[in-house]
Design a protein around this motif. Structure first.
Motif, mmCIF file in Angstrom:
data_model
loop_
_atom_site.group_PDB
_atom_site.id
_atom_site.type_symbol
_atom_site.label_atom_id
_atom_site.label_comp_id
_atom_site.label_asym_id
_atom_site.label_seq_id
_atom_site.Cartn_x
_atom_site.Cartn_y
_atom_site.Cartn_z
ATOM 1 N N ILE A 58 39.301 43.336 36.851
ATOM 2 C CA ILE A 58 39.995 44.601 36.660
ATOM 3 C C ILE A 58 41.419 44.467 37.188
ATOM 4 O O ILE A 58 41.799 43.442 37.732
ATOM 5 C CB ILE A 58 39.253 45.769 37.365
ATOM 6 N N TYR A 132 38.040 52.066 36.044
ATOM 7 C CA TYR A 132 38.662 50.740 36.106
ATOM 8 C C TYR A 132 38.629 50.061 34.742
ATOM 9 O O TYR A 132 39.630 49.498 34.284
ATOM 10 C CB TYR A 132 37.918 49.845 37.103
ATOM 11 N N TRP A 190 41.760 59.122 40.574
ATOM 12 C CA TRP A 190 41.313 57.879 41.217
ATOM 13 C C TRP A 190 41.548 58.040 42.713
ATOM 14 O O TRP A 190 42.686 58.104 43.159
ATOM 15 C CB TRP A 190 42.198 56.765 40.689
ATOM 16 N N SER A 197 43.663 52.347 43.040
ATOM 17 C CA SER A 197 44.334 52.065 41.780
ATOM 18 C C SER A 197 44.825 50.643 41.885
ATOM 19 O O SER A 197 45.779 50.347 42.580
ATOM 20 C CB SER A 197 45.481 53.046 41.542
#
Length: 199
Positions: A58, A132, A190, A197
């Protein structure tokens, strides 16, 4: 995470080693980043076995062509991250250091300084995991949003932040806008600490 949250005394309960100043520097996309992920993913599958129900690359290093901090971000699906005894000793034995402890989320770090990795442990169906992956896939498939995100990061880079969470929070409006275009409800932000993040 807001400035108020960062100044809150309870932050020490989330950030295992407390806030840490960090200098954010971006690098142009490096094709070795996916290879670094693959090597770490193989190690994680060996260490965790069936406990790792998901292992995904990710963050910005997972997006070809996107400038990024050279930190590979990985999310691993762990059925109950709060049950640390079931998996954390094995990760620590493999060189991972616990940095964040939140309900249903643990963030660990390894590979510093040359090949840093952030490892996020969540239940596989957790909303943060879905975000994500949605965010990564949006940046992979949408050149305009990829450029928008890179531009926002470049404005914030090449300076020291009191903690990585300040940098993450500064990117939040752009992340929220991109997630909304990708179909995520705007009212679901988030919120995870240190690398919530990613990229």
């Amino acid at each position: 995470m807001s400035d108020d949250q960062l100044d809150d005394p309870s932050l020490a309960e989330v950030l295992v080693h407390g806030p840490r100043p960090v200098w954010v520097t971006l690098r142009e996309y490096d094709p070795s980043w996916p290879l670094r992920f693959e090597a770490r993913a193989e190690q994680l599958r060996e260490v965790l076995g069936e406990r790792a129900t998901l292992v995904e690359h990710i963050g910005s290093t997972a997006v070809p062509g996107l400038a990024a901090k050279p930190t590979v971000d990985i999310v691993v699906g762990i059925e109950d991250p709060d049950d640390e005894a079931a998996y954390l000793p094995d990760l620590e034995a493999a060189g991972y250091d616990l940095r964040v402890r939140e309900p249903q989320h643990r963030c660990l770090r390894t590979g510093e300084p040359d090949e840093p990795v952030n490892l996020h442990c969540y239940p596989p169906g957790h909303p943060e995991v879905r975000k994500y992956l949605l965010f990564r896939d949006r940046l992979r498939s949408d050149p305009a949003d990829r450029q928008l995100y890179e531009s926002a990061k470049r404005v914030l880079a090449d300076r020291e932040w009191a903690d990585m969470n300040y940098y993450a929070e500064a990117k939040q409006p752009v992340i929220d806008a991109i997630l909304a275009r990708a179909g995520w409800p705007r009212d679901q932000r988030w919120l995870t600490a240190e690398g919530g993040s990613v990229g």
